[in-house]
Each structure stands twice: as structure tokens, then as C-alpha cells.
Design a protein around this motif. Structure first.
Motif, short mmCIF file in Angstrom:
data_model
loop_
_atom_site.label_atom_id
_atom_site.label_comp_id
_atom_site.label_asym_id
_atom_site.label_seq_id
_atom_site.Cartn_x
_atom_site.Cartn_y
_atom_site.Cartn_z
N LEU A 187 0.87 -1.17 0.00
CA LEU A 187 0.00 0.00 0.00
C LEU A 187 0.91 1.22 0.00
N ASN A 188 0.76 2.08 -1.01
CA ASN A 188 1.64 3.24 -1.15
C ASN A 188 0.97 4.56 -0.79
N THR A 189 -0.32 4.52 -0.53
CA THR A 189 -1.07 5.73 -0.18
C THR A 189 -2.20 5.37 0.78
N LEU A 190 -2.55 6.33 1.61
CA LEU A 190 -3.71 6.16 2.48
C LEU A 190 -4.95 6.82 1.89
N GLN A 191 -4.80 7.38 0.71
CA GLN A 191 -5.90 8.04 0.01
C GLN A 191 -6.53 9.11 0.88
N SER A 192 -5.68 9.86 1.57
CA SER A 192 -6.12 10.90 2.49
C SER A 192 -5.44 12.22 2.14
N PRO A 193 -6.18 13.30 2.14
CA PRO A 193 -5.54 14.60 1.89
C PRO A 193 -4.68 15.07 3.06
N TYR A 201 -2.66 12.96 5.08
CA TYR A 201 -1.52 12.12 5.41
C TYR A 201 -0.93 11.47 4.17
N ILE A 202 0.38 11.23 4.22
CA ILE A 202 1.05 10.46 3.18
C ILE A 202 1.86 9.35 3.85
N LEU A 203 2.09 8.30 3.10
CA LEU A 203 2.95 7.22 3.58
C LEU A 203 4.39 7.53 3.16
N LYS A 220 2.92 0.50 20.71
CA LYS A 220 3.66 -0.10 19.59
C LYS A 220 2.99 0.23 18.26
N TRP A 221 1.66 0.19 18.26
CA TRP A 221 0.94 0.54 17.04
C TRP A 221 1.25 1.97 16.63
N LEU A 222 1.20 2.89 17.61
CA LEU A 222 1.48 4.28 17.30
C LEU A 222 2.92 4.45 16.81
N ALA A 223 3.86 3.78 17.42
CA ALA A 223 5.26 3.86 16.98
C ALA A 223 5.39 3.39 15.53
N PHE A 224 4.70 2.32 15.19
CA PHE A 224 4.73 1.83 13.81
C PHE A 224 4.15 2.88 12.86
N LEU A 225 2.98 3.41 13.22
CA LEU A 225 2.31 4.37 12.35
C LEU A 225 3.10 5.67 12.19
N VAL A 226 3.71 6.14 13.26
CA VAL A 226 4.52 7.36 13.20
C VAL A 226 5.72 7.15 12.25
N GLU A 227 6.19 5.94 12.20
CA GLU A 227 7.32 5.62 11.33
C GLU A 227 6.96 5.65 9.85
N VAL A 228 5.69 5.37 9.51
CA VAL A 228 5.30 5.26 8.11
C VAL A 228 4.36 6.36 7.62
N ILE A 229 3.79 7.15 8.53
CA ILE A 229 2.83 8.20 8.14
C ILE A 229 3.41 9.57 8.43
N GLU A 230 3.20 10.46 7.48
CA GLU A 230 3.63 11.85 7.65
C GLU A 230 2.42 12.76 7.45
N ASP A 231 2.26 13.72 8.33
CA ASP A 231 1.17 14.69 8.18
C ASP A 231 1.51 15.63 7.02
N ARG A 232 0.52 16.00 6.25
CA ARG A 232 0.73 16.94 5.14
C ARG A 232 0.63 18.35 5.65
#
Length: 115
Positions: free
Chosen positions: A31-37, A39-41, A103-115
Motif C-alpha cells: 500500500l503506497n497511499t492512504l488516500q487521504s488529503p 496524510y502520506i505514507l 507499539k501501534w502508534l510507533a509503527f504508524l509514526v514511522e510510516v505516516i507523515e502529516d501533510r
């Protein structure tokens, strides 16, 4: 007790049959996108697609998130929404998280960036 030993050819045939049986119901995709304005992966995340009789289940095992739908496309879209929702909920309550949600949040913070 007698134990039968497979020949190399029998082993290869059995292996192919097992792989084909599994591939018919499960696959892993990037999955290369979250389809969200919002957030980006920053890197791809790998999700599992499971095809059952009349439903498709998309899941991200790293955070125990999943979504059901009638089609693969809808299941992936629903999973993207679920990932964003989990990310926002965890960020909002980051000071009160237990070990697993942390742990979930740590994983998500590692792969998601706020726009």
C-alpha cells in the motif's frame, strides 16, 4: 509404523499445490497511499487481502486493523480509512496508551507523515 518419504518430484508437486491453494484466498500487497488529503505514507506498508466466498477482507496486521467489503478495491479503501482513524485516535491519546497501542502508534509514526 511406516513413514513414506516423498520423492523430489512428489515434493515439488505438493509444494505447488499448496502455494496455489493459498494464493487463491490470500495475497499480500504493498500500500503506497492512504488516500487521504491529510496524510502520506513515507514508505509502503504491506497489507493482506483475504478473499472469502462473498467478502473481501483487507488487513494490516501490524496494528490489528481490518476492513470488509464486497470488492478488493472497497476493502482497501475502507482499510485506509481505518488506518487513518486508528492513527488519529492514538495520536490524540498518546500519553495514556498501553504497551500494545504504543507499539501501534510507533509503527504508524514511522510510516505516516502529516501533510
Amino acid at each position: 509404523m511406516k513413514i513414506d518419504i516423498l520423492t523430489e518430484e512428489q515434493y515439488k508437486t505438493l509444494s505447488k499445490r499448496l502455494v496455489n491453494a493459498i494464493e487463491g484466498h490470500y495475497k499480500i500487497i504493498a500500500l503506497n497511499t492512504l488516500q487521504s488529503p491529510s496524510y502520506i505514507l513515507t514508505k509502503p506498508i504491506y497489507i493482506t487481502i483475504e478473499i472469502e466466498e462473498d467478502k473481501v477482507i483487507a488487513s494490516l496486521d501490524d496494528i490489528e486493523a481490518f476492513a470488509y467489503a464486497d470488492t478488493e478495491y472497497e476493502a482497501i479503501n475502507n482499510l485506509c480509512k481505518e488506518i487513518v482513524s486508528v492513527y488519529e485516535d492514538l495520536k490524540e491519546d498518546k500519553d495514556n496508551l498501553g504497551r500494545l497501542p504504543g507499539k501501534w502508534l510507533a509503527f504508524l509514526v514511522e510510516v505516516i507523515e502529516d501533510r
